[in-house]
Design a protein around this motif. Structure first.
Motif, PDB file in Angstrom:
ATOM      1  N   ARG A  13       0.915  -1.133  -0.042  1.00 24.91           N
ATOM      2  CA  ARG A  13      -0.266  -0.092   0.124  1.00 24.91           C
ATOM      3  C   ARG A  13       0.879   1.243   0.068  1.00 24.91           C
ATOM      4  N   ILE A  14       1.982   1.026   0.542  1.00 23.80           N
ATOM      5  CA  ILE A  14       3.087   1.884   0.535  1.00 23.80           C
ATOM      6  C   ILE A  14       4.372   1.471  -0.672  1.00 23.80           C
ATOM      7  N   PRO A  15       4.067   1.602  -1.643  1.00 25.77           N
ATOM      8  CA  PRO A  15       5.274   0.890  -2.441  1.00 25.77           C
ATOM      9  C   PRO A  15       6.654   1.326  -2.495  1.00 25.77           C
ATOM     10  N   GLY A  16       7.348   0.311  -2.908  1.00 24.05           N
ATOM     11  CA  GLY A  16       8.834   0.729  -2.847  1.00 24.05           C
ATOM     12  C   GLY A  16       9.283   1.964  -3.696  1.00 24.05           C
ATOM     13  N   GLY A  17      10.143   2.819  -3.177  1.00 27.15           N
ATOM     14  CA  GLY A  17      10.401   4.126  -3.733  1.00 27.15           C
ATOM     15  C   GLY A  17       9.611   5.361  -3.295  1.00 27.15           C
ATOM     16  N   SER A  18       8.514   4.970  -2.422  1.00 28.24           N
ATOM     17  CA  SER A  18       7.861   5.910  -1.886  1.00 28.24           C
ATOM     18  C   SER A  18       8.585   6.776  -0.928  1.00 28.24           C
ATOM     19  N   PRO A  19       8.568   8.004  -0.732  1.00 27.04           N
ATOM     20  CA  PRO A  19       8.995   8.917   0.318  1.00 27.04           C
ATOM     21  C   PRO A  19       7.982   8.566   1.713  1.00 27.04           C
ATOM     22  N   LEU A  20       8.569   8.606   2.725  1.00 24.66           N
ATOM     23  CA  LEU A  20       7.923   8.376   4.056  1.00 24.66           C
ATOM     24  C   LEU A  20       8.294   9.259   5.050  1.00 24.66           C
ATOM     25  N   ARG A  21       7.745  10.365   5.140  1.00 22.89           N
ATOM     26  CA  ARG A  21       7.860  11.387   6.215  1.00 22.89           C
ATOM     27  C   ARG A  21       7.049  11.485   7.122  1.00 22.89           C
ATOM     28  N   ALA A  22       7.735  11.896   8.365  1.00 22.93           N
ATOM     29  CA  ALA A  22       7.013  11.538   9.726  1.00 22.93           C
ATOM     30  C   ALA A  22       5.885  12.531  10.023  1.00 22.93           C
ATOM     31  N   ALA A  23       5.888  13.742   9.444  1.00 26.32           N
ATOM     32  CA  ALA A  23       4.833  14.630   9.767  1.00 26.32           C
ATOM     33  C   ALA A  23       3.650  14.203   9.097  1.00 26.32           C
ATOM     34  N   PRO A  24       3.718  14.037   7.750  1.00 24.65           N
ATOM     35  CA  PRO A  24       2.420  13.795   6.766  1.00 24.65           C
ATOM     36  C   PRO A  24       2.071  12.303   7.272  1.00 24.65           C
ATOM     37  N   SER A  53      20.440  12.081   3.088  1.00 25.05           N
ATOM     38  CA  SER A  53      20.748  13.436   3.519  1.00 25.05           C
ATOM     39  C   SER A  53      19.909  14.359   2.401  1.00 25.05           C
ATOM     40  N   HIS A  54      19.249  15.115   3.054  1.00 28.62           N
ATOM     41  CA  HIS A  54      18.262  16.402   2.698  1.00 28.62           C
ATOM     42  C   HIS A  54      17.170  15.456   1.886  1.00 28.62           C
ATOM     43  N   HIS A  55      16.783  14.244   1.996  1.00 24.41           N
ATOM     44  CA  HIS A  55      15.620  13.621   1.273  1.00 24.41           C
ATOM     45  C   HIS A  55      14.647  12.918   2.080  1.00 24.41           C
ATOM     46  N   GLY A  56      15.447  12.450   3.455  1.00 25.03           N
ATOM     47  CA  GLY A  56      14.552  11.777   4.273  1.00 25.03           C
ATOM     48  C   GLY A  56      14.347  10.336   4.175  1.00 25.03           C
TER      49      GLY A  56
END
Length: 209
Positions: A13-24, A53-56
């Motif tokens: 449901r969260i596929p590979g390559g997806s960003p995963l940011r804490a706040a959202p 770095s700089h990407h999370g």
């Protein structure tokens, strides 16, 4: 929180390559950011996400080379499980495996694809548990849990391959186990698992022959 994100990643449901940011993520789930950050640290330890770095954080997406290695390791462990299961399976356990296989055949005939992947996972891991109840089943789970297979990349969605490469292979594996033929059970399981790597790479680069 960790289990929620883990389930989302494992089920693609969260596929590979997806960003995963804490706040959202915290906002989406209606929680504070602290448990989300702790969950992300655990997912990084599990090597399901990586930080740059700089990407999370980003959900891991395997390269073709790593994908082949993943399926090769699975093939060796699950193949050994099939070999060992052929020498120690009980009549009750065998009946249970054939029942799972029968349910899958019925679902395919009825066009029900949504649970086939999970039933296949159950069948493979049940064989590993029977073959190696002390260690092997646990290792088979750990390998599978280390990388989720996107649902849209599953062979179960491909009508050209579902019968010949999956249903027939499962029947051959169970038949060999039933006959106590560990050599054949192991060989067919290895071929069966490695086909998934060829299919996944083929989906990225072109159709599988």
């Amino acid at each position: 929180m960790y289990n929620v994100l883990l389930d989302d990643i494992r089920n693609a449901r969260i596929p590979g390559g997806s960003p995963l940011r804490a706040a959202p993520v915290a906002e989406r789930l209606g929680v504070s950011i602290t448990p989300v950050r702790e969950a992300l640290r655990r997912l990084e330890k599990d090597r399901l996400i990586s930080y740059e770095s700089h990407h999370g954080a980003t959900v891991i997406d395997l390269s073709d080379e790593a994908l082949v290695e993943y399926y090769d390791v699975r093939a060796v462990v699950e193949g050994l499980g099939a070999r060992l299961a052929a020498g120690r399976i009980t009549a009750e356990q065998l009946a249970g495996l054939w029942a799972v296989h029968g349910s899958m055949v019925e679902d395919i005939a009825a066009g029900r694809r949504e649970r086939l992947g999970e039933l296949s996972r159950h069948l493979h891991l049940a064989i590993a548990d029977i073959g190696g109840p002390a260690f092997l089943g646990e290792q088979a789970r750990a390998i599978r849990n280390s990388y989720p297979v996107p649902q849209d990349a599953s062979l179960w969605l491909d009508d050209n391959h579902v019968q010949r490469h999956i249903v027939d292979a499962h029947a051959r594996i169970l038949g060999a186990v039933e006959e106590g033929d560990g050599d054949t059970a192991e060989r067919v399981m290895i071929e069966h698992v490695r086909l998934s790597a060829a299919y996944r790479i083929g989906e990225r680069t072109g159709p599988l022959d």
